[in-house]
Design a protein around this motif. Sequence first.
Motif, mmCIF file in Angstrom:
data_model
loop_
_atom_site.group_PDB
_atom_site.id
_atom_site.type_symbol
_atom_site.label_atom_id
_atom_site.label_comp_id
_atom_site.label_asym_id
_atom_site.label_seq_id
_atom_site.Cartn_x
_atom_site.Cartn_y
_atom_site.Cartn_z
ATOM 1 N N TRP A 4 0.851 -1.202 0.000
ATOM 2 C CA TRP A 4 0.000 0.000 0.000
ATOM 3 C C TRP A 4 0.882 1.246 0.000
ATOM 4 O O TRP A 4 0.679 2.175 -0.783
ATOM 5 C CB TRP A 4 -0.902 0.037 1.242
ATOM 6 C CG TRP A 4 -2.066 -0.900 1.237
ATOM 7 C CD1 TRP A 4 -2.060 -2.207 1.607
ATOM 8 C CD2 TRP A 4 -3.439 -0.604 0.868
ATOM 9 N NE1 TRP A 4 -3.330 -2.748 1.495
ATOM 10 C CE2 TRP A 4 -4.189 -1.788 1.051
ATOM 11 C CE3 TRP A 4 -4.090 0.540 0.409
ATOM 12 C CZ2 TRP A 4 -5.563 -1.856 0.786
ATOM 13 C CZ3 TRP A 4 -5.458 0.480 0.150
ATOM 14 C CH2 TRP A 4 -6.175 -0.710 0.336
ATOM 15 N N ILE B 214 1.624 4.496 -3.143
ATOM 16 C CA ILE B 214 1.204 5.893 -2.995
ATOM 17 C C ILE B 214 2.087 6.823 -3.836
ATOM 18 O O ILE B 214 3.304 6.670 -3.868
ATOM 19 C CB ILE B 214 1.209 6.303 -1.507
ATOM 20 C CG1 ILE B 214 0.088 5.556 -0.780
ATOM 21 C CG2 ILE B 214 1.058 7.813 -1.340
ATOM 22 C CD1 ILE B 214 0.040 5.790 0.711
ATOM 23 N N LEU C 46 -8.951 7.957 3.609
ATOM 24 C CA LEU C 46 -9.181 6.504 3.622
ATOM 25 C C LEU C 46 -10.680 6.242 3.656
ATOM 26 O O LEU C 46 -11.408 6.775 4.499
ATOM 27 C CB LEU C 46 -8.537 5.857 4.861
ATOM 28 C CG LEU C 46 -8.879 4.360 5.039
ATOM 29 C CD1 LEU C 46 -8.259 3.507 3.937
ATOM 30 C CD2 LEU C 46 -8.424 3.839 6.408
ATOM 31 N N LEU D 296 -7.342 6.161 -0.503
ATOM 32 C CA LEU D 296 -7.055 4.743 -0.266
ATOM 33 C C LEU D 296 -8.394 4.091 0.041
ATOM 34 O O LEU D 296 -9.203 4.651 0.799
ATOM 35 C CB LEU D 296 -6.109 4.558 0.934
ATOM 36 C CG LEU D 296 -4.593 4.570 0.671
ATOM 37 C CD1 LEU D 296 -4.154 5.870 0.034
ATOM 38 C CD2 LEU D 296 -3.815 4.315 1.955
ATOM 39 N N ALA E 86 -2.667 7.022 4.797
ATOM 40 C CA ALA E 86 -3.418 7.936 3.928
ATOM 41 C C ALA E 86 -3.174 9.380 4.357
ATOM 42 O O ALA E 86 -2.866 10.249 3.530
ATOM 43 C CB ALA E 86 -4.909 7.609 3.973
ATOM 44 N N THR F 292 -1.945 10.780 -5.262
ATOM 45 C CA THR F 292 -2.885 9.855 -4.609
ATOM 46 C C THR F 292 -3.843 10.639 -3.712
ATOM 47 O O THR F 292 -3.410 11.363 -2.815
ATOM 48 C CB THR F 292 -2.127 8.800 -3.771
ATOM 49 O OG1 THR F 292 -1.233 8.089 -4.626
ATOM 50 C CG2 THR F 292 -3.093 7.820 -3.117
#
Length: 401
Positions: A144, A148, A184, A155, A177, A152
């Motif tokens: 994850w 990024i 998120l 998420l 995030a 971005t």
Amino acid sequence: MSDIPLPDNLHPETLAVRLASERSQYGENSEALYLTSGYVQPSAQVSADKFSGEEDGYTYGRAGNPTVSSFEMRLAALEGSEAAIATSSGMSSIMLMLFSLLKAGDHVVFSQSMFGSTIKLIGSEFARFGVESTMVPQTDLAAWQAAIRPNTKLLFAETPTNPLTDVCDIAALADMAHNAGALLCVDNCFATPILQKPMDMGCDIVMHSGTKYLDGQGRVMAGALCASHSLVNDKFLPVMKNAGMVLAPFNAWVVLKGLETLDIRMRAQSAKAHELATWLEQHPSVARVYYPGLQSHPQHALSMKQMSNMGGAVLSFDVKTTDPVKARERAFHVLDSLQVMSLCTNLGDTKTLLTHPASTSHGKLSEEQRQVAGIGQGLIRVAVGLEHVDDMKNDLQRGLA
Ligand SMILES: *Cc1c(COP(=O)(O)O)cnc(C)c1O
């Protein structure tokens, strides 16, 4: 919109039964169902003030409805969010979120084991409008982080996932995030706020398919986003008013009443799922059981911490055999031998529902893609309902024996 006056500090279970829009002049105890698309205005000035936003109140069905507001208030109270906005289905709530938050050139990171339509919506439909995305393995936090980019914005995770019940660390993803200046969103469909409250773990947006446990009896389609006042009022509501993926008042009423029993249903169905999973794990014809409540689940400890010591009501299992042709035959035999439980593509019902993911939800993938996703031909998903567990076991035993 104004609600029934209640004392402060009531518990979520109480709010799930009590919180709603104001009673009408008739004093109905069960919440009214307002089937209306328009609202009569007392004067041209009041109408103008409502349209300009200077006065609160209902104008037109696409902009609000008291029954829909009741559902939104109740769900927000359960999730612990400032506000919620209801939509016509779970997928339309995701569409509303993506439309409201993203533009061409923005980037989304999401789990590769998310709901199939979610993957298609982000990876194919929004890609046509220049929204970039990267899929990552659900449980791999490093992946994850590595995905990024400077652009971005979002998420998006679902936990536990369908059908293999992979769990991810919500608090860790929220930190990740926020460090990247992104939001998120968690699809909380499987756990529901009874097991898991992503807002308490730092999540910004909780997404729901109300079609599942919130209704709880397999009757209507519904969806919702739970978030801060500013996200709901400044981002989602303006798009909703123009795009129109509103929840029908009748469906809102059904789901509103469903929320009243969510707590006891989730606890009962989760307990039954745990008992069934334990039985299946010892069954000689079963190779593997996927259920967060079992010690054998790879993220058992995280699941118990994150999901209030419950495993949820969905489990999957592989019938025993290594030959994929035989595996499919055996799984089909188990499903075709059912006399009580339903072979049905849905979940979150009081009736136990079984599916064969490899030929349904994951049927369009190539055999190789399915292998990567871990969806074998012998895999069966069980969304456990409220029947007696002995009757569930006997129904499965017919085909497993
Ligand atoms: C069903 C489901 C959706 C989509 O919801 P609909 O109400 O069918 O549009 C999204 N996420 C998960 C996890 C689901 O199970």
